[in-house]
Design a protein around this motif. Structure first.
Motif, PDB file in Angstrom:
ATOM      1  N   GLU A 365      -2.239   5.256  -0.552  1.00 55.72           N
ATOM      2  CA  GLU A 365      -2.117   5.540   0.881  1.00 55.72           C
ATOM      3  C   GLU A 365      -1.017   4.716   1.537  1.00 55.72           C
ATOM      4  O   GLU A 365      -0.382   5.157   2.504  1.00 55.72           O
ATOM      5  N   ARG A 366      -0.768   3.524   1.006  1.00 52.41           N
ATOM      6  CA  ARG A 366       0.295   2.693   1.581  1.00 52.41           C
ATOM      7  C   ARG A 366       1.661   3.328   1.354  1.00 52.41           C
ATOM      8  O   ARG A 366       2.546   3.236   2.213  1.00 52.41           O
ATOM      9  N   SER A 367       1.848   3.988   0.225  1.00 52.60           N
ATOM     10  CA  SER A 367       3.114   4.674  -0.027  1.00 52.60           C
ATOM     11  C   SER A 367       3.284   5.873   0.895  1.00 52.60           C
ATOM     12  O   SER A 367       4.394   6.189   1.320  1.00 52.60           O
ATOM     13  N   THR A 409      -9.345   9.538   2.656  1.00 50.87           N
ATOM     14  CA  THR A 409      -9.691   9.116   4.011  1.00 50.87           C
ATOM     15  C   THR A 409      -9.038  10.052   5.026  1.00 50.87           C
ATOM     16  O   THR A 409      -8.046  10.725   4.738  1.00 50.87           O
ATOM     17  N   SER A 410      -9.603  10.082   6.216  1.00 44.43           N
ATOM     18  CA  SER A 410      -9.015  10.882   7.290  1.00 44.43           C
ATOM     19  C   SER A 410      -7.578  10.455   7.543  1.00 44.43           C
ATOM     20  O   SER A 410      -6.698  11.296   7.757  1.00 44.43           O
ATOM     21  N   ASN A 411      -7.347   9.153   7.525  1.00 45.69           N
ATOM     22  CA  ASN A 411      -5.984   8.635   7.742  1.00 45.69           C
ATOM     23  C   ASN A 411      -4.982   9.287   6.811  1.00 45.69           C
ATOM     24  O   ASN A 411      -3.914   9.729   7.223  1.00 45.69           O
ATOM     25  N   GLN A 669      -6.068  -2.372   7.588  1.00 50.13           N
ATOM     26  CA  GLN A 669      -7.142  -1.739   6.824  1.00 50.13           C
ATOM     27  C   GLN A 669      -6.660  -1.326   5.435  1.00 50.13           C
ATOM     28  O   GLN A 669      -7.437  -1.342   4.470  1.00 50.13           O
ATOM     29  N   LEU A 670      -5.407  -0.949   5.343  1.00 52.75           N
ATOM     30  CA  LEU A 670      -4.844  -0.596   4.038  1.00 52.75           C
ATOM     31  C   LEU A 670      -4.532  -1.829   3.202  1.00 52.75           C
ATOM     32  O   LEU A 670      -4.724  -1.832   1.985  1.00 52.75           O
ATOM     33  N   VAL A 671      -4.031  -2.869   3.853  1.00 51.15           N
ATOM     34  CA  VAL A 671      -3.530  -4.042   3.136  1.00 51.15           C
ATOM     35  C   VAL A 671      -4.659  -4.890   2.563  1.00 51.15           C
ATOM     36  O   VAL A 671      -4.582  -5.344   1.411  1.00 51.15           O
TER      37      VAL A 671
END
Length: 723
Positions: A365-367, A409-411, A669-671
């Motif tokens: 998700e971070r990418s 995730t929704s994100n 939240q991702l990190v």
């Protein structure tokens, strides 16, 4: 304290030196105590509770000793020595690592247990009565000194077998130093104080550009930890792994990523910790916003002359975000396309390598967030992406993410949809995705997709996402974004596959059935006696409002079909076949005042092809192949006579005026789940912590719903949302 002796019985031992560090005695900045502390190989191991006790004692005495400030100053000096010394000798690396571990463990304790909003308990200054070396000025800002030194090392010292560990731990230190954000609310205010990240933001532009470039290159190159390198064996042979790494594997539980986590079961590095840490730090840096004051402005949505001004926040420019915005392809000339020289230092990146690396890691998700940051913030990279002939490199992993929406995730779903919407704003993109053929789509399980165009697959997945959302998430914004992307694609559709065409018509049918149900409920409610409650628990709270929303959705789908039939009918016989095959689903809306004008073209097409079918003399039943053959033949003679021309739909994405309210909590939240340290969840105020950090659906949905503004009137449409 148990493990810390009270007398200097073994004055040169590790235990004694650490005891002195956390004790009441203040050692001057120039004392040789610091040299001994940073150079001695300390191999004492403490249990977790002893490390915690040491941290508590350190915090208790720091007001008097100022040892945190002095540790940070020595860390800065050690890093400066490493930068200025060619080859970076191992002794300098050991001192830097030891200073880094000491500073990291105790700084994290201070941040995590801060009792004041301004972090005054850090005492980031020296006592006015203390003698200091001539190399240091008392009025020097310690936060800026240490962060400047950290950034200088990261950007100017090459990653090698000798320096890898220090590079990685400095990035971990930056995360700790910037984690003061976790203690603030999601909306930055003028009273928020974040000493270290604010110090990072005021560095000179040349250093900022070097840092951004280095972090992205670490992400692209993904250097592995040199497990068998001479550097690690050198540290091992001289028994100098680092003060707190040796003093407490327990201390590692606070902040450090233990060495064995670098190594997989086969004894080889399975990931690149440096790439992971670089991405974490980069995302935090580029999405940070420093509130510098408040101003009164009129609400943009209220144009009445008597409307009262509202308070709005003012933010300082983020130089790291600016550096991302101005990054250019290293393959291009230093002058931009217009021939104007770029102002200030320029981040020069290998766009080709960045494109390929993003494609390989978009499951992370971070990418996805990094890709969004690049295509939204950097017009040069967006243009580069749009001219690539292998768009499947990026699109396939994103479409697979949407396909597996129930496990994402929704994100992540939102960010992928926004990226697709941004790309679909370009007509060349919409044309090229239909020319790229996919031999197969292994992850698509419902049916075998063989020799399907990338454009057809994108239509299939977007429609599938709408259907999934309708049955599970019921998120209006997600519907809007999917339909907006399809609308942008529609005038450029070329040889849409049979399956994609069928899905398009079935989408109309599904929305039509939902519309009819809502219309019935709304009508019944109007005739329901006052005070009578509804027996069905699953009825919508406000059916008339939902009816209005689904009216807009149906109109968009009809406009999508109109665009295909108006501009690309001869190239899309399968769309004509799908409409003819299911023509009964359009009939109930033919005279509907909200839809009749949009259905005129569809029935003009139906009348044309139905008449051609009737003119054919057939022996026996019509087969699919024979029907399609007649359609293909008559597509050639189609001239569009009697078709009404509608203005093409064009949806554009526009970021909200205060994206920081979404992005700062989202990034952290991702990190946190991907960083090498944990943080006391009870002390986090930046985002709700009721759910695990990797399950953010409720938070993100709430924020998007609160801040989104998808306007559905008119033909030039902007989607303004919170991200």
């Amino acid at each position: 304290m148990g493990g810390v002796p009270s007398t200097p019985r073994a004055a040169e031992t590790a235990e004694y030196l650490i005891g002195e560090l956390v004790g009441e005695k203040s050692y001057p900045l120039g004392s040789d105590y610091w040299q001994k502390l940073l150079e001695l190989p300390l191999d004492l191991r403490w249990p977790t509770h002893s490390v915690l006790q040491a941290s508590q004692l350190f915090a208790q005495n720091n007001c008097k000793t100022r040892h945190l400030a002095k540790s940070l100053i020595h860390l800065a000096w050690c890093l400066q020595e490493c930068v200025s010394t060619s080859g970076v000798p191992s002794t300098a690396l050991v001192r830097a690592l030891n200073a880094l571990y000491i500073s990291s463990v105790f700084l994290k304790y201070f941040v995590e247990n801060a009792k004041s909003d301004n972090f005054e308990e850090l005492h980031l200054s020296l006592d006015s009565n203390e003698a200091i070396p001539t190399t240091f000025s008392k009025d020097q800002n310690i936060e800026q000194l240490v962060m400047h030194s950290v950034l200088s090392f990261l950007s100017k010292v090459d990653v090698s077998t000798n320096t890898y560990l220090l590079h990685h731990e400095l990035l971990n230190f930056m995360l700790i130093a910037m984690s003061t954000q976790l203690l603030s609310g999601p909306s930055p205010g003028p009273d928020d104080i974040h000493p270290f990240i604010d110090a990072v933001m005021v560095q000179e532009s040349s250093l900022v550009s070097l840092v951004v470039c280095k972090l992205l290159l670490n992400y692209i190159r993904r250097p592995n930890f040199p497990i068998n390198s001479s550097s690690y064996s050198t540290f091992s042979e001289v028994n100098q792994t680092g003060v707190l790494q040796r003093v407490g594997s327990a201390a590692a539980n606070f902040v450090l990523l233990p060495f064995n986590l670098f190594v997989g079961s086969t004894g080889e590095a399975t990931k690149s910790p440096l790439a992971e840490s670089s991405l974490n730090v980069l995302l935090i840096l580029i999405h940070y916003r420093k509130c510098v004051g408040m101003e009164y402005v009129k609400d943009r949505g209220d144009h009445s002359s008597d409307s009262l001004p509202k308070e709005d926040t003012c933010f300082a420019e983020n130089p790291y975000s600016k550096a991302i915005e101005n990054a250019r392809d290293i393959e291009l000339d230093r002058l931009d396309i217009e021939g104007n020289v770029q102002n200030g230092p320029l981040v020069r990146l290998p766009f080709a390598s960045l494109f390929d690396t993003l494609g390989m890691y978009l499951a992370d998700e971070r990418s996805v967030l990094l890709l969004y940051s690049m295509v939204h913030g950097n017009s040069a990279f967006l243009e580069y992406v749009l001219v690539r002939t292998d768009l499947d490199t990026l699109l396939m992993p994103m479409l697979e993410t949407l396909y597996n929406a129930s496990r994402r995730t929704s994100n992540q779903i939102y960010m992928v949809l926004i990226i697709l919407l941004i790309l679909s704003q370009d007509s060349s993109f919409n044309a090229s995705i239909h020319k790229l053929m996919l031999p197969s789509v292994p992850w698509y399980q419902e049916r075998l997709l063989h020799q399907t165009s990338l454009g057809s697959l994108m239509v299939i997945i977007l429609i599938r996402t709408v259907k999934y959302n309708l049955s599970k998430l019921r998120d209006v914004y997600l519907h809007t974004n999917c339909l907006a992307t399809l609308a942008n694609m529609a005038p450029h559709v070329h040889r849409l596959s049979a399956y994609a065409s069928q899905r398009m018509v079935s989408l109309f049918d599904m929305l039509a059935r939902k519309y009819n149900k809502l219309a019935e409920i709304s009508n019944n409610k109007m005739h329901m006696p006052n005070g009578e409650s509804r027996e069905e628990d699953n009825l919508p709270e406000d059916p008339s409002a939902e009816l209005h929303i689904f009216t807009d959705f149906l109109r968009i789908v009809l406009e999508i079909l109109n665009a295909i039939l108006t501009y690309t009918l001869p190239r899309n016989p399968e769309v004509v076949y799908a409409i003819m095959h299911r023509q009964e689903v359009f009939q109930p809306f033919r005279n509907h005042p909200r839809f009749n004008e949009l259905l005129e073209n569809i029935f003009t097409v139906l009348d044309f092809f139905n008449s051609r079918m009737d003119a054919q003399k057939m022996d026996g039943e019509w087969s699919v192949e024979k029907v399609l053959e007649v359609i293909v033949i008559n597509c050639r003679s189609w001239r569009g006579e009697g078709m009404k021309m509608f203005t093409q739909l064009r949806f554009t994405y526009e970021q909200e005026s205060h994206p920081e309210e979404f992005f700062i909590p989202y990034v952290w939240q991702l990190v946190l789940p991907h960083s090498s340290f944990s943080f006391n969840r009870n002390n986090i105020h930046l985002f709700p912590v009721d759910l695990p950090l990797d399950k953010q659906d409720s938070f993100v949905g709430e924020e998007v719903e609160k801040l989104q503004n998808g306007e559905l009137n008119g033909h030039e449409r902007q989607l303004e949302i919170s991200v």
